[in-house]
Enzyme design. Sequence first.
Site, mmCIF file in Angstrom:
data_model
loop_
_atom_site.group_PDB
_atom_site.id
_atom_site.type_symbol
_atom_site.label_atom_id
_atom_site.label_comp_id
_atom_site.label_asym_id
_atom_site.label_seq_id
_atom_site.Cartn_x
_atom_site.Cartn_y
_atom_site.Cartn_z
ATOM 1 N N TRP A 1 0.855 -1.191 0.000
ATOM 2 C CA TRP A 1 0.000 0.000 0.000
ATOM 3 C C TRP A 1 0.891 1.242 0.000
ATOM 4 O O TRP A 1 1.858 1.325 0.755
ATOM 5 C CB TRP A 1 -0.900 0.009 1.222
ATOM 6 C CG TRP A 1 -1.835 1.191 1.242
ATOM 7 C CD1 TRP A 1 -1.614 2.416 1.805
ATOM 8 C CD2 TRP A 1 -3.134 1.243 0.643
ATOM 9 N NE1 TRP A 1 -2.695 3.243 1.600
ATOM 10 C CE2 TRP A 1 -3.644 2.548 0.886
ATOM 11 C CE3 TRP A 1 -3.908 0.330 -0.062
ATOM 12 C CZ2 TRP A 1 -4.906 2.945 0.446
ATOM 13 C CZ3 TRP A 1 -5.155 0.724 -0.506
ATOM 14 C CH2 TRP A 1 -5.652 2.017 -0.256
ATOM 15 N N ASP B 1 1.907 3.464 -20.155
ATOM 16 C CA ASP B 1 0.566 4.041 -20.008
ATOM 17 C C ASP B 1 0.678 5.239 -19.065
ATOM 18 O O ASP B 1 -0.005 5.324 -18.050
ATOM 19 C CB ASP B 1 -0.403 2.998 -19.449
ATOM 20 C CG ASP B 1 -1.865 3.447 -19.535
ATOM 21 O OD1 ASP B 1 -2.158 4.414 -20.271
ATOM 22 O OD2 ASP B 1 -2.711 2.831 -18.858
#
Length: 283
Positions: A88, A189
């Site tokens: 995280w 991307d």
Amino acid sequence: MDLGNDFVTRLGLEKPHDLEKVRGGDINEAFSIYSNNQRYFLKIQQNAQASFFDHEVAGLKALGEEVTVPAVLAQGQLQGHAYLVLSWINQGNGSQQELAKSLVKMHQATAPKFGFDSDNLVDLVPKNNTWQSSWAEFFVKQRLDPLMAQAQKNNFWLTQRGDHYSNLRETILNDNHAQTVQPSLLHGDFWAGNFMFNDQGKPVFIDPNVFYGDREYDLAISRVFAGFSPSFYNQYMQEWPLDDGWQKREKWYEFYYILMHFTRFGDIYAPRMNKLLTSFKIT
């Protein structure tokens, strides 16, 4: 998607708890989950093999040798669904100048050819990354042509614009830069939703679609939608200036990215795509 307790307990995390759905893109479902006091990011792709995340994992590994990315904790399949557990990232604030420096460092990693060791054929727009000695050949034949063919299946007016597309192909295939540029490690991307700053202010690159290509590709994709400051581009150019003529080549990559969005999301992107397509002329 409702993940049952059996699914969660079989992820291999110690004492998992507090599963909560979070924002995580339009392809996978995303969750926050804790193991003891440690928080993790969980991606789920329903009804998919564990290999669904292979290319992302390979890309994170390649990028992680140069820049900061989430750590891969686990990957597999449970109850017919593919999953990926990542560290995280606690979000903070940072400098886009530092982001530019990190991107330059990434782009300075190179390879003998263009492509990557793994394809991404499970993407909504599949990516064939077979190694190719020419960027012009790779970009036209392994990116543009398959995508254009996919888009033309359902859109007659694209077929009618075939002469403009032929002009674009010929321009790229005969362009000196496209024939001679050296391969750079690309995010693949690189829009504003695919980077963040951690709580130490370091840039973190997320959700990559990695391959080795022309570094101008990443920069061009970053300009398609808003999210990057002038200081980002100024810093990049200060660190490693682009070759002359990049503004022209930027339109090639913008067209590809808009065509990809048109294929995925429909006619909302048609006006911008049509404007780009009709502008391509042999020079």
